[in-house]
Motif scaffolding. Structure first.
Motif, PDB file in Angstrom:
ATOM      1  N   GLY A  93      48.550  28.248  41.709  1.00 42.25           N
ATOM      2  CA  GLY A  93      49.188  28.306  40.409  1.00 42.25           C
ATOM      3  C   GLY A  93      48.787  29.429  39.482  1.00 42.25           C
ATOM      4  O   GLY A  93      48.977  30.606  39.734  1.00 42.25           O
ATOM      5  N   ARG A  94      48.159  29.059  38.368  1.00 40.53           N
ATOM      6  CA  ARG A  94      47.841  29.989  37.289  1.00 40.53           C
ATOM      7  C   ARG A  94      46.463  30.636  37.457  1.00 40.53           C
ATOM      8  O   ARG A  94      45.911  31.171  36.483  1.00 40.53           O
ATOM      9  CB  ARG A  94      47.911  29.231  35.960  1.00 40.53           C
ATOM     10  CG  ARG A  94      49.311  28.777  35.600  1.00 40.53           C
ATOM     11  CD  ARG A  94      49.307  27.854  34.379  1.00 40.53           C
ATOM     12  NE  ARG A  94      48.791  26.540  34.700  1.00 40.53           N
ATOM     13  CZ  ARG A  94      47.608  26.093  34.317  1.00 40.53           C
ATOM     14  NH1 ARG A  94      46.813  26.852  33.589  1.00 40.53           N
ATOM     15  NH2 ARG A  94      47.222  24.884  34.646  1.00 40.53           N
ATOM     16  N   PHE A  95      45.937  30.627  38.655  1.00 39.53           N
ATOM     17  CA  PHE A  95      44.617  31.171  38.900  1.00 39.53           C
ATOM     18  C   PHE A  95      44.676  32.506  39.624  1.00 39.53           C
ATOM     19  O   PHE A  95      45.559  32.725  40.444  1.00 39.53           O
ATOM     20  CB  PHE A  95      43.781  30.199  39.746  1.00 39.53           C
ATOM     21  CG  PHE A  95      43.600  28.851  39.111  1.00 39.53           C
ATOM     22  CD1 PHE A  95      44.429  27.799  39.426  1.00 39.53           C
ATOM     23  CD2 PHE A  95      42.592  28.651  38.184  1.00 39.53           C
ATOM     24  CE1 PHE A  95      44.263  26.551  38.836  1.00 39.53           C
ATOM     25  CE2 PHE A  95      42.425  27.412  37.578  1.00 39.53           C
ATOM     26  CZ  PHE A  95      43.255  26.367  37.912  1.00 39.53           C
ATOM     27  N   THR A  96      43.729  33.376  39.311  1.00 43.74           N
ATOM     28  CA  THR A  96      43.560  34.639  40.025  1.00 43.74           C
ATOM     29  C   THR A  96      42.087  34.778  40.368  1.00 43.74           C
ATOM     30  O   THR A  96      41.228  34.565  39.506  1.00 43.74           O
ATOM     31  CB  THR A  96      43.995  35.834  39.163  1.00 43.74           C
ATOM     32  OG1 THR A  96      45.370  35.692  38.804  1.00 43.74           O
ATOM     33  CG2 THR A  96      43.814  37.136  39.929  1.00 43.74           C
ATOM     34  N   VAL A  97      41.817  35.153  41.611  1.00 41.15           N
ATOM     35  CA  VAL A  97      40.440  35.366  42.046  1.00 41.15           C
ATOM     36  C   VAL A  97      40.271  36.834  42.385  1.00 41.15           C
ATOM     37  O   VAL A  97      41.080  37.403  43.125  1.00 41.15           O
ATOM     38  CB  VAL A  97      40.101  34.497  43.281  1.00 41.15           C
ATOM     39  CG1 VAL A  97      38.680  34.778  43.733  1.00 41.15           C
ATOM     40  CG2 VAL A  97      40.275  33.026  42.963  1.00 41.15           C
ATOM     41  N   SER A  98      39.233  37.440  41.845  1.00 42.77           N
ATOM     42  CA  SER A  98      38.963  38.846  42.123  1.00 42.77           C
ATOM     43  C   SER A  98      37.482  39.017  42.424  1.00 42.77           C
ATOM     44  O   SER A  98      36.659  38.211  42.006  1.00 42.77           O
ATOM     45  CB  SER A  98      39.377  39.720  40.934  1.00 42.77           C
ATOM     46  OG  SER A  98      38.666  39.352  39.778  1.00 42.77           O
ATOM     47  N   LYS A  99      37.161  40.094  43.135  1.00 47.43           N
ATOM     48  CA  LYS A  99      35.774  40.309  43.535  1.00 47.43           C
ATOM     49  C   LYS A  99      35.315  41.716  43.232  1.00 47.43           C
ATOM     50  O   LYS A  99      36.109  42.645  43.199  1.00 47.43           O
ATOM     51  CB  LYS A  99      35.604  40.015  45.024  1.00 47.43           C
ATOM     52  CG  LYS A  99      36.481  40.873  45.933  1.00 47.43           C
ATOM     53  CD  LYS A  99      36.302  40.476  47.385  1.00 47.43           C
ATOM     54  CE  LYS A  99      37.325  41.162  48.269  1.00 47.43           C
ATOM     55  NZ  LYS A  99      37.136  42.596  48.364  1.00 47.43           N
ATOM     56  N   ASP A 100      34.042  41.838  42.992  1.00 50.07           N
ATOM     57  CA  ASP A 100      33.391  43.127  42.821  1.00 50.07           C
ATOM     58  C   ASP A 100      32.148  43.095  43.704  1.00 50.07           C
ATOM     59  O   ASP A 100      31.105  42.583  43.300  1.00 50.07           O
ATOM     60  CB  ASP A 100      33.020  43.355  41.353  1.00 50.07           C
ATOM     61  CG  ASP A 100      32.423  44.737  41.117  1.00 50.07           C
ATOM     62  OD1 ASP A 100      31.931  45.360  42.095  1.00 50.07           O
ATOM     63  OD2 ASP A 100      32.431  45.187  39.977  1.00 50.07           O
ATOM     64  N   ILE A 101      32.307  43.636  44.897  1.00 46.59           N
ATOM     65  CA  ILE A 101      31.218  43.542  45.869  1.00 46.59           C
ATOM     66  C   ILE A 101      29.969  44.256  45.377  1.00 46.59           C
ATOM     67  O   ILE A 101      28.849  43.791  45.581  1.00 46.59           O
ATOM     68  CB  ILE A 101      31.667  44.082  47.224  1.00 46.59           C
ATOM     69  CG1 ILE A 101      32.816  43.236  47.754  1.00 46.59           C
ATOM     70  CG2 ILE A 101      30.508  44.062  48.218  1.00 46.59           C
ATOM     71  CD1 ILE A 101      32.514  41.771  47.860  1.00 46.59           C
ATOM     72  N   SER A 102      30.156  45.373  44.701  1.00 45.67           N
ATOM     73  CA  SER A 102      28.997  46.141  44.241  1.00 45.67           C
ATOM     74  C   SER A 102      28.155  45.352  43.254  1.00 45.67           C
ATOM     75  O   SER A 102      26.952  45.576  43.134  1.00 45.67           O
ATOM     76  CB  SER A 102      29.450  47.457  43.614  1.00 45.67           C
ATOM     77  OG  SER A 102      30.245  47.215  42.472  1.00 45.67           O
ATOM     78  N   GLU A 103      28.802  44.423  42.543  1.00 43.66           N
ATOM     79  CA  GLU A 103      28.098  43.607  41.568  1.00 43.66           C
ATOM     80  C   GLU A 103      27.845  42.201  42.084  1.00 43.66           C
ATOM     81  O   GLU A 103      27.332  41.361  41.351  1.00 43.66           O
ATOM     82  CB  GLU A 103      28.899  43.537  40.266  1.00 43.66           C
ATOM     83  CG  GLU A 103      29.111  44.880  39.595  1.00 43.66           C
ATOM     84  CD  GLU A 103      27.828  45.458  39.061  1.00 43.66           C
ATOM     85  OE1 GLU A 103      26.890  44.674  38.744  1.00 43.66           O
ATOM     86  OE2 GLU A 103      27.724  46.693  38.956  1.00 43.66           O
TER      87      GLU A 103
END
Length: 120
Positions: free
Chosen positions: A62-72
């Motif tokens: 639904g209204r969710f977004t998942v994002s990643k920052d591997i360096s952090e």
């Protein structure tokens, strides 16, 4: 061992957006994917999204977004157009299994959770 710490929860108004962050430490090289779940009181934890940390398809609801920052070593969960029914404790979790799962039992490591409260 892997340690996970969530942040970013709080009191927000309906209609707003919110971003939660999950920072991983320890043996992060063992992590295949990071998932987000939420739990209301004594109800079962509900899956909201997950992402493989080294590439691949993410799964979100639904209204969710998942994002990643591997360096952090960070995985964020963005929730759009918040509703009072989104009020819950939000947890991030890490799996070392070679899959992206919506099952609580597939995740070995859990953060302590962060409370999100949405006012009408």
């Amino acid at each position: 061992q892997v340690q996970l710490v969530e942040s970013g929860g709080g009191l927000v108004e309906a209609g707003e957006s919110l971003t939660l962050s999950c920072v991983a430490s320890g043996r992060t090289e063992s992590i295949y994917g990071v998932g987000w779940f939420r739990q209301v009181s004594e109800k079962e934890r509900e899956f909201v999204g997950s992402v493989p940390v080294r590439g691949g398809n993410r799964v979100v609801k639904g209204r969710f977004t998942v994002s990643k920052d591997i360096s952090e070593s960070t995985v964020d969960l963005q929730i759009r157009n918040l509703k009072p029914e989104d009020t819950a404790v939000y947890y991030c979790a890490a799996t070392t299994l070679n899959l992206i799962s919506d099952e609580v039992t597939d995740y070995s490591y859990w953060g302590q959770g962060t409370q999100v409260t949405v006012s009408a």
